[in-house]
Motif scaffolding. Sequence first.
Motif, PDB file in Angstrom:
ATOM      1  N   GLU A  86       0.832  -1.217   0.000  1.00 23.43           N
ATOM      2  CA  GLU A  86       0.000   0.000   0.000  1.00 23.43           C
ATOM      3  C   GLU A  86       0.860   1.259   0.000  1.00 23.43           C
ATOM      4  N   THR A  87       2.126   1.126  -0.332  1.00 22.36           N
ATOM      5  CA  THR A  87       3.026   2.292  -0.357  1.00 22.36           C
ATOM      6  C   THR A  87       2.378   3.469  -1.081  1.00 22.36           C
ATOM      7  N   GLY A  88       2.409   4.634  -0.397  1.00 18.59           N
ATOM      8  CA  GLY A  88       1.775   5.823  -0.963  1.00 18.59           C
ATOM      9  C   GLY A  88       2.734   6.772  -1.657  1.00 18.59           C
ATOM     10  N   VAL A  89       4.022   6.691  -1.346  1.00 15.31           N
ATOM     11  CA  VAL A  89       5.010   7.521  -2.038  1.00 15.31           C
ATOM     12  C   VAL A  89       5.062   7.072  -3.498  1.00 15.31           C
ATOM     13  N   THR A  90       5.009   8.018  -4.411  1.00 16.36           N
ATOM     14  CA  THR A  90       4.978   7.694  -5.836  1.00 16.36           C
ATOM     15  C   THR A  90       6.226   8.221  -6.547  1.00 16.36           C
ATOM     16  N   GLY A 141      13.487  11.450 -16.376  1.00 13.25           N
ATOM     17  CA  GLY A 141      13.658  10.409 -15.363  1.00 13.25           C
ATOM     18  C   GLY A 141      12.390  10.174 -14.567  1.00 13.25           C
ATOM     19  N   TRP A 142      12.428  10.580 -13.277  1.00  8.98           N
ATOM     20  CA  TRP A 142      11.305  10.326 -12.368  1.00  8.98           C
ATOM     21  C   TRP A 142      11.096  11.540 -11.466  1.00  8.98           C
ATOM     22  N   ARG A 143       9.865  11.649 -10.949  1.00  5.80           N
ATOM     23  CA  ARG A 143       9.559  12.679  -9.956  1.00  5.80           C
ATOM     24  C   ARG A 143       8.941  11.982  -8.746  1.00  5.80           C
ATOM     25  N   VAL A 144       9.595  12.121  -7.581  1.00 10.85           N
ATOM     26  CA  VAL A 144       9.195  11.413  -6.365  1.00 10.85           C
ATOM     27  C   VAL A 144       8.401  12.354  -5.463  1.00 10.85           C
ATOM     28  N   ASP A 145       7.226  11.862  -5.006  1.00 12.09           N
ATOM     29  CA  ASP A 145       6.368  12.646  -4.120  1.00 12.09           C
ATOM     30  C   ASP A 145       5.804  11.754  -3.018  1.00 12.09           C
ATOM     31  N   GLY A 146       5.693  12.319  -1.830  1.00 15.11           N
ATOM     32  CA  GLY A 146       5.091  11.592  -0.714  1.00 15.11           C
ATOM     33  C   GLY A 146       5.969  11.642   0.516  1.00 15.11           C
ATOM     34  N   THR A 147       5.498  11.015   1.590  1.00 16.10           N
ATOM     35  CA  THR A 147       6.177  11.115   2.882  1.00 16.10           C
ATOM     36  C   THR A 147       6.461   9.741   3.463  1.00 16.10           C
ATOM     37  N   LYS A 148       7.691   9.542   3.878  1.00 16.85           N
ATOM     38  CA  LYS A 148       8.087   8.367   4.649  1.00 16.85           C
ATOM     39  C   LYS A 148       8.134   8.756   6.123  1.00 16.85           C
ATOM     40  N   ALA A 175       9.113   3.402  -3.639  1.00 14.59           N
ATOM     41  CA  ALA A 175       8.076   4.237  -4.256  1.00 14.59           C
ATOM     42  C   ALA A 175       7.225   3.399  -5.196  1.00 14.59           C
ATOM     43  N   ARG A 176       5.971   3.799  -5.335  1.00 16.13           N
ATOM     44  CA  ARG A 176       5.079   3.110  -6.264  1.00 16.13           C
ATOM     45  C   ARG A 176       5.233   3.709  -7.657  1.00 16.13           C
ATOM     46  N   THR A 177       5.538   2.808  -8.601  1.00 10.21           N
ATOM     47  CA  THR A 177       5.706   3.230  -9.998  1.00 10.21           C
ATOM     48  C   THR A 177       4.703   2.546 -10.919  1.00 10.21           C
ATOM     49  N   GLY A 178       3.840   1.720 -10.341  1.00  9.44           N
ATOM     50  CA  GLY A 178       2.840   1.013 -11.139  1.00  9.44           C
ATOM     51  C   GLY A 178       1.877   0.294 -10.223  1.00  9.44           C
ATOM     52  N   ASP A 179       1.146  -0.659 -10.772  1.00  7.97           N
ATOM     53  CA  ASP A 179       0.120  -1.372 -10.007  1.00  7.97           C
ATOM     54  C   ASP A 179       0.639  -2.732  -9.552  1.00  7.97           C
ATOM     55  N   GLY A 180       0.089  -3.214  -8.421  1.00 10.13           N
ATOM     56  CA  GLY A 180       0.350  -4.574  -7.974  1.00 10.13           C
ATOM     57  C   GLY A 180       1.744  -4.786  -7.435  1.00 10.13           C
ATOM     58  N   VAL A 181       2.110  -6.081  -7.311  1.00  4.95           N
ATOM     59  CA  VAL A 181       3.389  -6.433  -6.695  1.00  4.95           C
ATOM     60  C   VAL A 181       4.569  -6.018  -7.566  1.00  4.95           C
ATOM     61  N   GLY A 201       4.670  -3.172  -9.010  1.00  8.14           N
ATOM     62  CA  GLY A 201       4.551  -1.726  -9.115  1.00  8.14           C
ATOM     63  C   GLY A 201       5.381  -0.961  -8.113  1.00  8.14           C
ATOM     64  N   LEU A 202       6.321  -1.650  -7.426  1.00  9.17           N
ATOM     65  CA  LEU A 202       7.201  -0.996  -6.463  1.00  9.17           C
ATOM     66  C   LEU A 202       8.621  -0.931  -7.009  1.00  9.17           C
ATOM     67  N   THR A 203       9.260   0.209  -6.812  1.00 12.60           N
ATOM     68  CA  THR A 203      10.620   0.416  -7.297  1.00 12.60           C
ATOM     69  C   THR A 203      11.452   1.055  -6.192  1.00 12.60           C
ATOM     70  N   LEU A 204      12.717   0.655  -6.102  1.00  9.88           N
ATOM     71  CA  LEU A 204      13.649   1.230  -5.133  1.00  9.88           C
ATOM     72  C   LEU A 204      14.524   2.284  -5.809  1.00  9.88           C
ATOM     73  N   PHE A 205      14.760   3.362  -5.080  1.00 10.73           N
ATOM     74  CA  PHE A 205      15.634   4.434  -5.567  1.00 10.73           C
ATOM     75  C   PHE A 205      16.696   4.708  -4.513  1.00 10.73           C
ATOM     76  N   LEU A 206      17.922   4.943  -4.964  1.00 11.83           N
ATOM     77  CA  LEU A 206      18.965   5.473  -4.090  1.00 11.83           C
ATOM     78  C   LEU A 206      19.044   6.967  -4.350  1.00 11.83           C
ATOM     79  N   LEU A 207      18.585   7.746  -3.361  1.00 13.58           N
ATOM     80  CA  LEU A 207      18.523   9.198  -3.507  1.00 13.58           C
ATOM     81  C   LEU A 207      19.474   9.853  -2.527  1.00 13.58           C
ATOM     82  N   THR A 208      20.085  10.959  -2.954  1.00 12.74           N
ATOM     83  CA  THR A 208      20.989  11.706  -2.078  1.00 12.74           C
ATOM     84  C   THR A 208      20.455  13.121  -1.878  1.00 12.74           C
ATOM     85  N   ARG A 209      20.651  13.596  -0.674  1.00 11.31           N
ATOM     86  CA  ARG A 209      20.076  14.884  -0.289  1.00 11.31           C
ATOM     87  C   ARG A 209      20.732  16.046  -1.030  1.00 11.31           C
ATOM     88  N   ASP A 210      22.001  15.881  -1.369  1.00  9.37           N
ATOM     89  CA  ASP A 210      22.695  17.013  -1.989  1.00  9.37           C
ATOM     90  C   ASP A 210      22.213  17.277  -3.419  1.00  9.37           C
TER      91      ASP A 210
END
Length: 578
Positions: free
Chosen positions: A140-144, A151-158, A174-180, A182-191
Amino acid sequence: MPAAVTRRPTAAAHLDRALGAPLDERLAGSFRASVDADRQERFPHELCQEALDWGMAEHLIPQEQGGSLRSLEECFALSRTLSRRDLTATVALGANLLAGLPVWLAGTAEQKDTLAGLLRGGRFLSFALSEEEHGSDVLETGVTARRTASGWRVDGTKWSINNAGHASGATVTARTGDGVRGLTLFLLTRDRAGAGQWAPLPKLRTHGLRGSAFGGIAFSELEARDADVVGRPGQGLEILLHTLQVTRVLVASFALGALDTCLAAAGSFARSRRLYDAPIAELEPVARRLSDAYAELQVGEALAQAACRVAQVRPEQLPLMSACVKYLVPRLANDSIESLSVVLGARSYLAGGLWHGIVEKMRRDCAVTALFDGSAPVNLGVIADHLPALAHARACDEVDDLPAAVFAASADDLPWLDDDDLELVTASDAVHPGLAATREALRRDGHPVAHRGELLDLVVWCEAETARVDDEVRRSAGSAAWRRGGAAYDLAARYSHLHAAAACASRWLARREESTDPFVTSGAWLVLCLRRLVGRLRPGPAPVDDVDRAALARLGETPGPEQWSDHDALREDGGRGT
């Protein structure tokens, strides 16, 4: 369980020596510093920095990336060593490994270089999985993360993630699609985040780990590249499940470290406190609590060490074994710490009491370990899902044995983790045959085992109880309602104890021939462990006898905090027991 203390210092021993004696109030690694930071709800920067200055970051980076991380067993020992002093610091540094494991397992060379650079720079990371509305329901991940031209635009709150306020990077689900898929992992850096795109939320106040940096991160139109995707788009759930199998085992190191300290404190107090013209350790109710806690420490160490090795030599066993470790070891540790608090009595609540009140802090901190990386119900659910297949495999005699290295006194040069080798389910329990092997050895071999009769009774009972669990599973598992009912979880809890009994039996069988220690060769060590596990499933009177007294004598000989910085007082694997 070698006959004598191993004299070769390892990374865990070197870390202990670098941090110094925890009773020295001047040191960042002291109990005094740990308790003071906790009372002020202050992050333990000083202790974390001491560990990083020693070289902890290199031990979070695999050797193939130029680091020093060569085995989960060594990582476990390091974590347990630091946990004896302050779980808050250990959990913060542990979050770095938790966030890094998906990248080490499935990331690109660029991502691994980025991650190694952050760790070597002394930065902190977050594993951004949970959300306030959805808890542990990952699907049920809500971050998209939505596709853009670049590329991608990430929105939501952890939410309720560690190191949130000071994280320089995060592994984000983050959710990038539907179902099992539809979840994708991202390595993001604050800088790389623009203004307002990465916003830390206020620190969450907690009953345990009060100085921790649990909080949240709000992502708003955060730009991410294709190069930031860990694995493939849609592969996030699979990588997460593989990651959690490993980290569930490592969480047990937090619990065992806390129990190490509480058992040392309670044992020291019981030997020095006198009532009725004798140390209270000689009172049977006190002796029983100390012996039981020592037994549960031994069980937890045996099960967790085997799981660390299984991850590297028989990873298809890890889905089941990691769930058993994660459910049972924190439970054993928390139950023991509660019992040891009774031994300390009012002193367990005094703010300036024994060792600056470290037991009360450990008691609160260790309770949280049951929630990390899947709560007890989550892990019992994983075990319950496995039970029908395990029962079928035993009925059809389709169970393989584990390699000797899993239970041997030492195991060097094990292959490192490979994401391609990890599985999502276990078809049969390869630990369980250790009970039958031990039974046959006790009946047939000529080794002098003083406790042969009782050991046979205990092993046979565990085998019979496993058969009873299997029968109940076969009768009930066909019902659609079974998996959601309490009976499934009760059977899973029972099975975790039987799985641990098999691990202890296998450990003893693999090590007894090379040992000259009577506590081992006589079978007393295994009696102690099996009695405790069986006693939890079949409660009854348990008078203190020679096995308990031998265990208490060993507890009294175990190096206390005064010797934790002494190489020669330390076990090679970071343990404190047999």
